[in-house]
Scaffold this motif. Structure first.
Motif, mmCIF file in Angstrom:
data_model
loop_
_atom_site.group_PDB
_atom_site.id
_atom_site.type_symbol
_atom_site.label_atom_id
_atom_site.label_comp_id
_atom_site.label_asym_id
_atom_site.label_seq_id
_atom_site.Cartn_x
_atom_site.Cartn_y
_atom_site.Cartn_z
ATOM 1 N N VAL B 115 0.836 -1.207 0.000
ATOM 2 C CA VAL B 115 0.000 0.000 0.000
ATOM 3 C C VAL B 115 0.872 1.260 0.000
ATOM 4 N N ALA B 116 1.963 1.241 0.772
ATOM 5 C CA ALA B 116 2.870 2.400 0.775
ATOM 6 C C ALA B 116 3.481 2.587 -0.619
ATOM 7 N N ALA B 117 3.785 1.478 -1.297
ATOM 8 C CA ALA B 117 4.422 1.555 -2.621
ATOM 9 C C ALA B 117 3.493 2.161 -3.673
ATOM 10 N N ARG B 118 2.193 2.041 -3.442
ATOM 11 C CA ARG B 118 1.230 2.568 -4.409
ATOM 12 C C ARG B 118 1.430 4.074 -4.635
ATOM 13 N N THR B 119 1.827 4.796 -3.594
ATOM 14 C CA THR B 119 1.976 6.245 -3.708
ATOM 15 C C THR B 119 3.427 6.708 -3.499
ATOM 16 N N ASP B 120 4.385 5.793 -3.664
ATOM 17 C CA ASP B 120 5.799 6.146 -3.473
ATOM 18 C C ASP B 120 6.609 5.471 -4.583
ATOM 19 N N GLU B 121 6.998 6.262 -5.585
ATOM 20 C CA GLU B 121 7.629 5.701 -6.784
ATOM 21 C C GLU B 121 8.910 4.934 -6.503
ATOM 22 N N THR B 122 9.732 5.468 -5.593
ATOM 23 C CA THR B 122 10.998 4.811 -5.275
ATOM 24 C C THR B 122 10.745 3.431 -4.671
ATOM 25 N N LEU B 123 9.799 3.402 -3.745
ATOM 26 C CA LEU B 123 9.460 2.134 -3.100
ATOM 27 C C LEU B 123 8.840 1.176 -4.113
ATOM 28 N N LEU B 124 8.000 1.705 -4.968
ATOM 29 C CA LEU B 124 7.330 0.871 -5.983
ATOM 30 C C LEU B 124 8.339 0.174 -6.889
ATOM 31 N N ALA B 125 9.422 0.898 -7.227
ATOM 32 C CA ALA B 125 10.444 0.320 -8.109
ATOM 33 C C ALA B 125 11.067 -0.928 -7.491
ATOM 34 N N ALA B 126 11.122 -0.985 -6.163
ATOM 35 C CA ALA B 126 11.664 -2.170 -5.491
ATOM 36 C C ALA B 126 10.576 -3.209 -5.217
ATOM 37 N N VAL B 127 9.365 -2.733 -4.932
ATOM 38 C CA VAL B 127 8.296 -3.634 -4.500
ATOM 39 C C VAL B 127 7.652 -4.372 -5.679
ATOM 40 N N ALA B 128 7.520 -3.700 -6.820
ATOM 41 C CA ALA B 128 6.826 -4.323 -7.959
ATOM 42 C C ALA B 128 7.512 -5.621 -8.407
ATOM 43 N N PRO B 129 8.844 -5.624 -8.612
ATOM 44 C CA PRO B 129 9.479 -6.895 -8.993
ATOM 45 C C PRO B 129 9.403 -7.960 -7.888
ATOM 46 N N LEU B 130 9.489 -7.519 -6.617
ATOM 47 C CA LEU B 130 9.355 -8.460 -5.505
ATOM 48 C C LEU B 130 7.966 -9.101 -5.510
ATOM 49 N N GLU B 131 6.953 -8.274 -5.700
ATOM 50 C CA GLU B 131 5.580 -8.763 -5.724
ATOM 51 C C GLU B 131 5.391 -9.781 -6.853
ATOM 52 N N GLN B 132 5.977 -9.505 -8.014
ATOM 53 C CA GLN B 132 5.857 -10.433 -9.145
ATOM 54 C C GLN B 132 6.548 -11.756 -8.838
ATOM 55 N N ARG B 133 7.740 -11.678 -8.241
ATOM 56 C CA ARG B 133 8.491 -12.888 -7.925
ATOM 57 C C ARG B 133 7.725 -13.714 -6.880
ATOM 58 N N VAL B 134 7.258 -13.040 -5.846
ATOM 59 C CA VAL B 134 6.510 -13.723 -4.793
ATOM 60 C C VAL B 134 5.239 -14.347 -5.372
ATOM 61 N N GLY B 135 4.573 -13.610 -6.268
ATOM 62 C CA GLY B 135 3.347 -14.097 -6.884
ATOM 63 C C GLY B 135 3.595 -15.347 -7.720
ATOM 64 N N ARG B 136 4.662 -15.305 -8.530
ATOM 65 C CA ARG B 136 4.995 -16.473 -9.365
ATOM 66 C C ARG B 136 5.320 -17.681 -8.496
ATOM 67 N N GLU B 137 6.067 -17.429 -7.430
ATOM 68 C CA GLU B 137 6.487 -18.520 -6.533
ATOM 69 C C GLU B 137 5.266 -19.128 -5.827
ATOM 70 N N ALA B 138 4.343 -18.284 -5.372
ATOM 71 C CA ALA B 138 3.123 -18.775 -4.714
ATOM 72 C C ALA B 138 2.294 -19.598 -5.699
ATOM 73 N N HIS B 139 2.256 -19.137 -6.935
ATOM 74 C CA HIS B 139 1.491 -19.855 -7.966
ATOM 75 C C HIS B 139 2.108 -21.236 -8.214
ATOM 76 N N ARG B 140 3.425 -21.255 -8.419
ATOM 77 C CA ARG B 140 4.133 -22.511 -8.690
ATOM 78 C C ARG B 140 3.920 -23.495 -7.531
ATOM 79 N N MET B 141 4.042 -22.991 -6.328
ATOM 80 C CA MET B 141 3.898 -23.835 -5.146
ATOM 81 C C MET B 141 2.458 -24.379 -5.039
ATOM 82 N N THR B 142 1.487 -23.542 -5.348
ATOM 83 C CA THR B 142 0.085 -23.969 -5.247
ATOM 84 C C THR B 142 -0.241 -25.036 -6.294
ATOM 85 N N VAL B 143 0.260 -24.833 -7.518
ATOM 86 C CA VAL B 143 0.058 -25.831 -8.573
ATOM 87 C C VAL B 143 0.617 -27.175 -8.126
#
Lengths: 199, 199
Positions: B115-143
């Motif tokens: 939520v903080a990253a939504r309105t903070d560009e610097t934070l978003l630049a770090a959080v967006a790739p982390l979120e994607q990686r975490v999302g892919r990993e959660a998906h792979r694990m669930t499958v």
């Protein structure tokens, strides 16, 4: 002067609406921490005195703003849902509408409020009942739009699951634009839901 | 002195872990805005100098903390999932495990960051790739945990929907304790999912 021709009640209503709209805009743009009552009064073009008269604290303002816009958007949704065709196309359309609603700026504003309330007891005391009311209303509206029969086992849970799903998708959409992914998921979900609701 | 017997690398690792744990605790207790690097170093019992050496900014610290704990929890989940029985009970157990995971303090900490990253560009630049990686990993694990065959039409979308559903339930759980509601919804969804995955 215009003010002599516009009744006081109308002017008050318009001013309150401007304050609430400005608050939601600021929550969307700057988040909860970045939203101050000074910024709101500036953006709304309302004097500090008048603003404080209607909304003494930042919490009063943000809770009223999210409530106001959620209700207005909810009413729009219910109206749009009532006009949809029956059958599978309707289920898809209702689910898609909910998906769009939970990815809108109003959702982002509400999210800021929910998250801030998690660690702020005073805010939580106002937000928790609002969240429950909004949740019940969204559920009622979704049941009506889907024409779902909640007396059948499992139906109530799947309607709730649909709302929790679009909330989860809305959260994801706040930091990545994943509207194509959302559309695929919701279409598949709608088809499963339609099957479960009718068989 | 103990320090002469513990290798430097181990002490550094332990210190980093204390800093990251303290950061997550503070995110959970006080939110993103209420978490400061000073509070973190106090709670972790680490000097300001050593902390700044490893994590020069608050953003470095919060991103590393959420990444660290998400990965650790993810590994625990994958291990637990591997030990589950087959069939309907397995599907229910996997979905319930995911539901618990997304209602844990680690989820609350991640939510603060998203939520903080939504309105903070610097934070978003770090959080967006982390979120994607975490999302892919959660998906792979669930499958893997569900034993789902993603080559079949719709299966991929329903696995994703399951993860978005538990994310939505997790968000709801941050301000109201609705574990009973969550359990009913997830049990119903698990049965529908099991049917869709196997027929």
């Amino acid at each position: 002067m215009t003010s002599t021709r516009v009744p006081q009640a109308d002017r008050t209503r318009a001013m309150r609406a401007r304050l609430l709209e400005a608050t939601v805009e600021l929550l969307v743009e700057r988040g909860f921490a970045g939203t101050s009552t000074t910024l709101v009064s500036e953006r709304a073009g309302v004097s500090r005195g008048a603003q404080l008269h209607h909304f003494p604290t930042k919490n009063d303002l943000v809770v009223a703003a999210v409530e106001h816009l959620t209700e207005r958007r909810g009413a729009e949704l219910a109206e749009a849902a009532a006009a949809l065709p029956a059958g599978k196309r309707r289920t898809r359309a209702v689910v898609e509408m909910l998906g769009d609603h939970f990815s809108s700026p109003v959702f982002a504003a509400a999210l800021e409020l929910w998250v801030a309330a998690r660690t702020d007891e005073t805010l939580l005391a106002a937000v928790a009942p609002l969240e429950q009311r909004v949740g019940r209303e969204a559920h009622r509206m979704t049941v009506a739009a889907l024409g779902a029969d909640e007396s059948r086992p499992g139906v109530r849970e799947l309607v709730q699951a649909t709302l929790d799903l679009v909330r989860g998708l809305g959260l994801a959409s706040t930091i990545t634009d994943d509207s194509a992914r959302r559309r695929r998921i919701l279409r598949e979900w709608a088809d499963v839901l339609e099957k479960e609701l009718t068989t």
